[in-house]
Design an enzyme around this catalytic site. Structure first.
Site, PDB file in Angstrom:
ATOM      1  N   HIS A 219      44.338  36.866  38.095  1.00 24.06           N
ATOM      2  CA  HIS A 219      43.681  38.174  38.020  1.00 24.06           C
ATOM      3  C   HIS A 219      44.686  39.280  38.393  1.00 24.06           C
ATOM      4  CE1 HIS A 219      40.459  41.207  38.836  1.00 24.06           C
ATOM      5  NE2 HIS A 219      41.329  41.601  39.747  1.00 24.06           N
ATOM      6  N   GLU A 220      45.452  39.047  39.440  1.00 23.37           N
ATOM      7  CA  GLU A 220      46.461  40.048  39.853  1.00 23.37           C
ATOM      8  C   GLU A 220      47.536  40.215  38.781  1.00 23.37           C
ATOM      9  OE1 GLU A 220      45.816  41.941  42.293  1.00 23.37           O
ATOM     10  OE2 GLU A 220      44.123  40.732  42.990  1.00 23.37           O
TER      11      GLU A 220
ATOM     12  N   HIS B  63      46.391  42.490  36.115  1.00 27.24           N
ATOM     13  CA  HIS B  63      46.575  43.923  36.388  1.00 27.24           C
ATOM     14  C   HIS B  63      47.977  44.375  35.962  1.00 27.24           C
ATOM     15  CE1 HIS B  63      42.889  45.000  38.259  1.00 27.24           C
ATOM     16  NE2 HIS B  63      42.993  44.140  39.253  1.00 27.24           N
TER      17      HIS B  63
ATOM     18  N   GLU C 210      39.277  46.130  36.262  1.00 27.37           N
ATOM     19  CA  GLU C 210      38.897  44.868  36.899  1.00 27.37           C
ATOM     20  C   GLU C 210      38.350  43.889  35.867  1.00 27.37           C
ATOM     21  OE1 GLU C 210      39.663  43.913  39.871  1.00 27.37           O
ATOM     22  OE2 GLU C 210      40.545  45.875  40.200  1.00 27.37           O
TER      23      GLU C 210
ATOM     24  N   ASP D 134      39.992  40.302  35.037  1.00 30.96           N
ATOM     25  CA  ASP D 134      39.162  39.089  35.066  1.00 30.96           C
ATOM     26  C   ASP D 134      39.296  38.344  33.750  1.00 30.96           C
ATOM     27  OD1 ASP D 134      38.184  39.599  37.552  1.00 30.96           O
ATOM     28  OD2 ASP D 134      36.214  40.312  36.911  1.00 30.96           O
TER      29      ASP D 134
HETATM   30 ZN    ZN Z   1      41.576  43.470  40.625  1.00 30.92          ZN
END
Ligand code: ZN
Length: 410
Positions: free
Chosen positions: A276-277, A280, A354, A358
Site C-alpha cells: 500500500h505504501e 502511494h 488511499e 489499496d
Molecule cells: Zn495510505
C-alpha cells in the site's frame, strides 16, 4: 474597512468555525450509537465493538470540554484586545520589532500550550490508559514536551524571523521571496525529517534480515520498486497503536513500519501494508501532495501580501498602530474560510489516493491480505466503524474501513 468591522468579522468567523465543529461532532457521536451494520459483522466481536463505541464517545465528549474551553478563552482574548495588550506590555522592554514579535509569539505559544497540558495529561494517562493504548511514561511525556519546545523555538523562531525581516525590507514583494524560503524548507523537511528530527523522539532502525525483510525484498523486486530504506520505529514507546508511512523522495525515500505493526500482523499482511505504501509512491501521491502544499502556500502568501500592511487589522486586535505580528494573527484568522476549503479539497484528494494505494496493493499481492490487515488494524486501534458521512467528508484523510473494504471487492 473599519477596525470594528474587522473585529466583528473575526469574532463571527471563530464562532462559525467552532459551531460548525460542534455540530459535526454531535452528528458523528449520534451516528456511532447505531447498531453494527451488516457488512461490519464479523469484523468486530460484540465486546470489541462496544469498546470502540465507548472510546469514540469518551473522545468526543472530551473534545467538547477541551475545545469549548479553548474557544471561550480565545474569543475573550480576541474580543477584549488581548493581543494588543500583550504587545503593549512587551513594547517598553523590547524595542526591536522582530525580537518583540518573537517574544510575542513565544509567550502566546507557551501560554496556550500550558493551558493545554492538563488536557493532554488526561487524554494520555486517563483515556488512552483506560483503553489500553498508553505506553507513555510521565518522564517521556515531559521529555517530549521539552524537546518539542526546543525544536519549535529553533525552527519556528528562524522562520518567523526571516518572514519579519522580509516583510520589513521588501514590503509587499516579500511574498514570493518567502515562498521560495518556505519551499526550500519544506523540501528539506521532507528529505531529512526522518533522519534529523524523528530520531530526537524515536529510535529508527533498519529492518533486520529475516523472513519479513526477505518477503519485502521479493515483493519490491516484483513491482520494480527501488528498495533502499525500510525502517522500524519504536512507536511502542508511546502507544500500542500501529501505523506505517512513506516519507521523502528520490534517494531519501523511506518506508517506516511501527514495531507495534510488526508485532501484531503476519508477514503476508505486512507485505500488503508495505505494498500500500509503495502504491502511494508509484501513483506519485507523495510528490503530488508536496507540490500541492507548495502551491497552496504560494497562494496564501500572495493573499497575505494584500492584507498584511493594513493598519486596521492591528487596531482591530487592540493595538494603536501597525504591528506586523498582530497582523499575522489577524490574517491567519481571516484566512480560515479559505483554509477550510483547501482542507476539504486535500482530504478529498487524500481519500482518493488511499483507494488507489489499496488498489495497487491488492493487484500486486494476494488480494485478501490487505483487507485482513486493515480489519485487524481497525479493531486493534478501536477505530470508529461507522463515522457520519458528513464528518468523514470534512475531517477524514483516509476513507473509513467499510468503504475501503467495499472498494477492494470491486
Ligand atoms: Zn495510505
Amino acid at each position: 474597512m473599519t477596525p470594528e468591522t474587522i473585529l466583528l468579522i473575526l469574532i463571527i468567523l471563530s464562532i462559525a468555525n467552532y459551531g460548525f465543529d460542534i455540530v459535526l461532532e454531535a452528528l458523528n457521536l449520534k451516528e456511532g450509537k447505531k447498531a453494527l451494520p451488516k457488512e461490519a459483522q464479523g469484523i468486530y466481536e460484540t465486546e470489541k465493538y462496544d469498546k470502540s463505541m465507548e472510546y469514540q464517545a469518551v473522545q468526543t465528549k472530551f473534545g467538547f470540554v477541551s475545545g469549548g474551553l479553548s474557544f471561550i478563552i480565545s474569543i475573550l482574548f480576541l474580543a477584549f484586545g488581548g493581543f494588543g495588550w500583550l504587545n503593549s506590555v512587551l513594547e517598553p522592554h523590547i524595542i526591536d520589532d522582530a525580537f518583540r514579535a518573537l517574544a510575542f509569539f513565544g509567550i502566546l505559544f507557551i501560554a496556550s500550550d500550558l493551558m493545554g497540558i492538563p488536557f493532554q495529561l488526561y487524554s494520555t494517562f486517563v483515556i488512552e490508559e483506560k483503553f489500553g493504548f498508553n505506553k507513555t511514561t510521565p518522564k517521556l511525556f515531559i521529555l517530549d514536551k521539552l524537546k518539542g519546545y526546543g525544536l519549535g523555538a529553533i525552527l519556528g523562531g528562524v522562520l518567523l524571523y526571516v518572514l519579519l525581516f522580509l516583510l520589513t525590507s521588501l514590503g509587499v514583494q516579500f511574498w514570493w521571496v518567502f515562498w521560495l524560503v518556505i519551499t526550500l524548507f519544506m523540501l528539506f523537511m521532507n528529505m531529512f525529517y526522518t533522519t534529523l528530527f524523528m530520531p530526537l523522539f524515536n529510535k529508527l532502525s533498519p529492518l533486520e534480515d529475516g523472513e519479513l525483510r526477505t518477503a519485502i525484498e521479493v515483493y519490491s523486486k516484483k513491482v520494480n520498486f527501488p528498495l533502499t530504506n525500510i525502517f522500524v520505529i519504536d512507536g511502542s514507546k508511546r502507544s500500542s497503536k500501529a501505523n506505517a508511512f512513506f516519507s521523502g523522495f528520490g534517494k531519501k525515500k523511506k518506508v517506516v513500519l511501527y514495531d507495534t505493526l510488526i508485532e501484531n500482523h503476519s508477514i503476508k499482511e505486512l507485505v500488503a501494508i508495505f505494498a500500500h505504501e509503495v502504491g502511494h509512491y508509484k501513483k506519485k501521491h507523495i510528490i503530488g501532495s508536496l507540490v500541492s502544499s507548495i502551491l497552496q502556500t504560494g497562494a496564501m502568501l500572495y493573499i497575505m501580501s494584500l492584507f498584511i500592511f493594513n493598519e486596521n487589522l492591528s487596531v482591530a486586535l487592540g493595538a494603536n498602530n501597525l504591528q506586523l505580528h498582530l497582523n499575522l494573527i489577524a490574517f491567519t484568522m481571516l484566512y480560515t474560510p479559505i483554509s477550510f476549503i483547501t482542507g476539504i479539497l486535500s482530504n478529498v484528494v487524500s481519500r482518493k489516493n488511499e483507494f488507489e494505494a489499496d488498489y495497487f496493493a491488492i493487484e500486486s499481492t494476494n488480494p485478501t491480505d490487505l483487507p485482513l490487515a486493515l480489519k485487524k488494524l481497525s479493531v486493534d486501534n478501536l477505530s470508529n466503524l461507522q463515522p457520519h458521512p458528513t464528518y468523514v467528508f470534512f475531517h477524514y484523510s483516509h476513507p473509513p474501513l467499510l468503504k475501503r473494504l467495499e472498494a477492494m471487492k470491486r
